[in-house]
Write an enzyme that holds these catalytic residues in place. Structure first.
Site, PDB file in Angstrom:
ATOM      1  CE  LYS A 178      -1.983   3.155   1.899  1.00 19.62           C
ATOM      2  NZ  LYS A 178      -1.834   4.546   1.404  1.00 19.62           N
ATOM      3  CD  GLU A 253      12.805   1.293   9.793  1.00 19.32           C
ATOM      4  OE1 GLU A 253      13.199   2.355  10.328  1.00 19.32           O
ATOM      5  OE2 GLU A 253      13.456   0.247   9.810  1.00 19.32           O
ATOM      6  CB  CYS A 287      12.912   9.232   8.020  1.00 20.19           C
ATOM      7  SG  CYS A 287      14.028   8.145   7.127  1.00 20.19           S
ATOM      8  CD  GLU A 388       9.614  13.565  10.837  1.00 17.90           C
ATOM      9  OE1 GLU A 388       8.452  13.162  10.973  1.00 17.90           O
ATOM     10  OE2 GLU A 388      10.526  12.878  10.335  1.00 17.90           O
TER      11      GLU A 388
HETATM   12  P1  NAP Z   1       2.108   9.025   7.190  1.00 15.26           P
HETATM   13  O1  NAP Z   1       1.109  10.097   7.029  1.00 15.26           O
HETATM   14  O2  NAP Z   1       2.282   8.417   8.522  1.00 15.26           O
HETATM   15  O3  NAP Z   1       1.739   7.910   6.108  1.00 15.26           O
HETATM   16  C1  NAP Z   1       2.548   6.798   5.899  1.00 15.26           C
HETATM   17  C2  NAP Z   1       1.752   5.723   5.188  1.00 15.26           C
HETATM   18  O4  NAP Z   1       0.718   5.269   6.060  1.00 15.26           O
HETATM   19  C3  NAP Z   1       1.046   6.215   3.926  1.00 15.26           C
HETATM   20  O5  NAP Z   1       1.053   5.205   2.955  1.00 15.26           O
HETATM   21  C4  NAP Z   1      -0.348   6.470   4.435  1.00 15.26           C
HETATM   22  O6  NAP Z   1      -1.304   6.437   3.425  1.00 15.26           O
HETATM   23  C5  NAP Z   1      -0.518   5.319   5.381  1.00 15.26           C
HETATM   24  N1  NAP Z   1      -1.594   5.475   6.356  1.00 15.26           N
HETATM   25  C6  NAP Z   1      -2.114   6.608   6.852  1.00 15.26           C
HETATM   26  N2  NAP Z   1      -3.110   6.323   7.728  1.00 15.26           N
HETATM   27  C7  NAP Z   1      -3.202   4.976   7.778  1.00 15.26           C
HETATM   28  C8  NAP Z   1      -4.048   4.070   8.483  1.00 15.26           C
HETATM   29  N3  NAP Z   1      -5.002   4.479   9.328  1.00 15.26           N
HETATM   30  N4  NAP Z   1      -3.874   2.752   8.290  1.00 15.26           N
HETATM   31  C9  NAP Z   1      -2.918   2.302   7.446  1.00 15.26           C
HETATM   32  N5  NAP Z   1      -2.102   3.115   6.734  1.00 15.26           N
HETATM   33  C10 NAP Z   1      -2.242   4.435   6.900  1.00 15.26           C
HETATM   34  O7  NAP Z   1       3.552   9.517   6.734  1.00 15.26           O
HETATM   35  P2  NAP Z   1       3.938  10.330   5.444  1.00 15.26           P
HETATM   36  O8  NAP Z   1       3.494  11.742   5.633  1.00 15.26           O
HETATM   37  O9  NAP Z   1       3.517   9.592   4.232  1.00 15.26           O
HETATM   38  O10 NAP Z   1       5.527  10.239   5.494  1.00 15.26           O
HETATM   39  C11 NAP Z   1       6.313  11.096   6.242  1.00 15.26           C
HETATM   40  C12 NAP Z   1       6.772  10.415   7.520  1.00 15.26           C
HETATM   41  O11 NAP Z   1       7.419   9.197   7.215  1.00 15.26           O
HETATM   42  C13 NAP Z   1       7.779  11.251   8.275  1.00 15.26           C
HETATM   43  O12 NAP Z   1       7.462  11.224   9.637  1.00 15.26           O
HETATM   44  C14 NAP Z   1       9.083  10.519   8.020  1.00 15.26           C
HETATM   45  O13 NAP Z   1      10.053  10.718   9.019  1.00 15.26           O
HETATM   46  C15 NAP Z   1       8.626   9.102   7.951  1.00 15.26           C
HETATM   47  N6  NAP Z   1       9.605   8.276   7.256  1.00 15.26           N
HETATM   48  C16 NAP Z   1      10.324   7.383   7.983  1.00 15.26           C
HETATM   49  C17 NAP Z   1      11.298   6.614   7.361  1.00 15.26           C
HETATM   50  C18 NAP Z   1      12.117   5.619   8.137  1.00 15.26           C
HETATM   51  O14 NAP Z   1      12.687   4.735   7.519  1.00 15.26           O
HETATM   52  N7  NAP Z   1      12.195   5.714   9.446  1.00 15.26           N
HETATM   53  C19 NAP Z   1      11.503   6.754   5.989  1.00 15.26           C
HETATM   54  C20 NAP Z   1      10.740   7.661   5.274  1.00 15.26           C
HETATM   55  C21 NAP Z   1       9.780   8.417   5.919  1.00 15.26           C
HETATM   56  P3  NAP Z   1      -1.835   7.824   2.796  1.00 15.26           P
HETATM   57  O15 NAP Z   1      -0.642   8.582   2.340  1.00 15.26           O
HETATM   58  O16 NAP Z   1      -2.668   7.361   1.688  1.00 15.26           O
HETATM   59  O17 NAP Z   1      -2.586   8.503   3.893  1.00 15.26           O
END
Ligand code: NAP
Length: 495
Positions: A178, A253, A287, A388
């Site tokens: 997904k 992650e 991240c 963040e």
């Molecule tokens: P996010 O809003 O948490 O979304 C991440 C993923 O989760 C997306 O595919 C999102 O889908 C999905 N999602 C959202 N609500 C969900 C639910 N209720 N059930 C299942 N899946 C759900 O994060 P983002 O804004 O895409 O990414 C930025 C974040 O990712 C930052 O905090 C960054 O630090 C972190 N990140 C961490 C790493 C690491 O390796 N530690 C690497 C890259 C990024 P939708 O987009 O369709 O809502």
């Protein structure tokens, strides 16, 4: 208006329209315009994808393949990604606005995950346990978990996919992927290569749509054994709580607020480049962004002067141009979030030395650009130092000595990464030891590899991706006992 290209979902080895009957537009962050339609999956779509993955795991060809054959498929997939790397990179840039210079490098590197874990597939060995019971033979097997749901963030879709899929498939699981609603196109392009590599149908499925709709249905599905998630800490906690309801395993992650620490004995020129790469590369949307720059007092003024000199020359513009250094922010909500944190920092009294606003330059067109922003005189208890931002916003914090540097570095809820700049070997080792972070870089920043474990301390996550041990996150151990006794002993006592 010309019709936008319309994607389908990939389920059970075939292309299908979403059961919801709805699509959502995906935008190009450089011009703010929609360029493709992505299926808006709902709970029915999630159920259909999980059913296909479960069927492929339980029946079909996949469970009958040897580990060596699985490895061969993974290596073939790696070859196909290598062949199409530049095309996939261009799709990602169109969807997430990151630089083509970075995404080409990433996509050309991604095949290594499939080669590495493909090679590992048939090297997962059980053990013969030296039994304390003379008439028993006991051995272990490491078996796949079942259906794995892989959820990725929008910043590096296919790299984050590789972190999950390569070990999950090498271990023999099946997957429902997904991707983020904002950047789903590359996953749908990628899965064409899975077909071309001739993975059995249903081994890799892609379900697209909103996290709160299709994503929620996937993480709560009873037939899912594990959720491998990359995203923010708030969503990560929700995924963890939901998965707990079904006793699913998780790898999380999550976000970070990483310190990049420059000591007085550092090579200043290198450290300036390290500070820039830590926060302005990928417009800060990584991240591991080194969003807190910790400067030792004695070098503060000189360092800031050099940093500003370099940062002011950063070329903003079209991410498809190889010379561009800072691209747009990927999504409108993220653009608003970055600007709101800039306002918060100003209200908190941080001293804005550079940027501090949306970029309005001709070369930025209608894109969602934020000027590279540097705040000085930040104290570590300010929100700009604790939360963040995920954008090109740097906070400079001063420190006196090693103890204070380590104390400030560790005084956040996150623990994903840290940078240390020093020419003193003893200091590099002692400080690296004391930092609460899953990755520490000394005299470099943002290095990752398929070979090296990656993951977070504290609120930055659970589990590790990459490196040989990552395959263990997708396996469970079975202990097999075989009696060699000539007669069955007393059945009423423990053997
Ligand atoms: P996010 O809003 O948490 O979304 C991440 C993923 O989760 C997306 O595919 C999102 O889908 C999905 N999602 C959202 N609500 C969900 C639910 N209720 N059930 C299942 N899946 C759900 O994060 P983002 O804004 O895409 O990414 C930025 C974040 O990712 C930052 O905090 C960054 O630090 C972190 N990140 C961490 C790493 C690491 O390796 N530690 C690497 C890259 C990024 P939708 O987009 O369709 O809502």
């Amino acid at each position: 208006m010309a019709q936008l290209p319309k994607y389908q979902m990939h389920v059970g080895g075939t292309w299908v329209d979403p059961l919801s009957g709805e699509w959502l537009e995906t935008d190009n962050p450089f011009n703010g315009k929609p360029w493709a339609l992505i299926p808006r999956g709902n709970a029915d779509d999630a159920n259909r994808a999980v059913a296909a993955a479960k069927d492929a795991f339980d029946n079909g060809e996949w469970p009958r393949l040897t580990a060596t054959e699985r490895g061969n498929l993974l290596r073939r997939l790696g070859d196909l990604i290598a062949r199409d790397a530049d095309r996939l990179a261009a799709t990602e840039v169109q969807d997430n606005g990151k630089l083509i210079a970075e995404m080409r490098g990433q996509l050309r590197y991604v095949p290594q995950w499939y080669y590495y874990f493909g090679g590992l597939a048939d090297k997962v060995e059980g053990a013969v346990i030296p039994s304390d019971k003379p008439d028993m033979f006991n051995y272990t097997r490491h078996e796949p978990l079942g259906v794995v749901v892989a959820i990725t963030a929008w910043n590096s879709p296919l790299l984050l996919t590789a972190y999950k899929l390569a070990p999950a498939l090498a271990a023999g699981n099946t997957v429902v992927l997904k991707p983020s609603e904002y950047t789903s196109a590359s996953a749908l392009e990628f899965v064409k290569l899975v077909d071309e590599a001739e993975f059995p149908p249903g081994v890799v499925n892609v379900a697209t749509g909103y996290g709160r709709e299709v994503g929620e249905a996937l993480i709560s599905h009873p037939d899912v054994a594990k959720v491998a998630f990359t995203g923010g800490s708030v969503t990560g906690r929700h995924v963890y709580e939901t998965a707990a309801g079904g006793l699913k395993r998780v790898t999380l992650e999550l976000g970070g607020k990483s310190p990049n620490i420059v000591f007085e004995d550092a090579d200043i020129e290198d450290a300036v480049k390290g500070a820039i790469s830590g926060i302005f590369a990928a417009s800060g949307q990584t991240c591991v962004a080194g969003s807190r720059l910790l400067l030792q007092e004695d070098i503060h003024d000189e360092f800031v002067e050099r940093l500003l000199r370099t940062a002011k020359t950063a070329r903003l513009g079209d991410p498809m141009d190889m010379d561009t250094q800072v691209g747009p922010v990927t999504t409108p909500p993220q653009f608003d979030k970055v600007l709101s944190y800039i306002s918060i920092a100003k209200e908190e009294g941080a001293n804005c030395l550079l940027g501090g606003r949306a970029a309005q330059r001709p070369e930025c067109g209608d894109g969602w650009f934020v000027e590279p922003t540097i705040f000085d005189d930040v104290s570590n208890d300010m929100r700009i130092a604790q939360e963040e931002v995920f954008g090109p916003v740097l906070s400079i914090i001063r420190f006196r000595d090693d103890d204070e540097a380590v104390a400030i570095a560790n005084d956040v809820m996150y623990g994903l990464a840290a940078g240390v700049w020093t020419q003193n070997v003893r200091r590099s080792i002692t400080v690296a030891d004391r930092l609460q972070a899953g990755t520490v870089w000394v005299n470099t920043y943002r290095a990752v590899s398929f070979m090296s474990p990656f993951g977070g301390y504290k609120m930055s996550g659970i589990g590790r991706e990459n490196g040989a041990d990552a395959i263990r996150e997708y396996l469970q151990t079975k202990s097999v006992w075989i009696s060699t006794a000539s007669e069955v002993p007393n059945p009423f006592v423990l053997r």
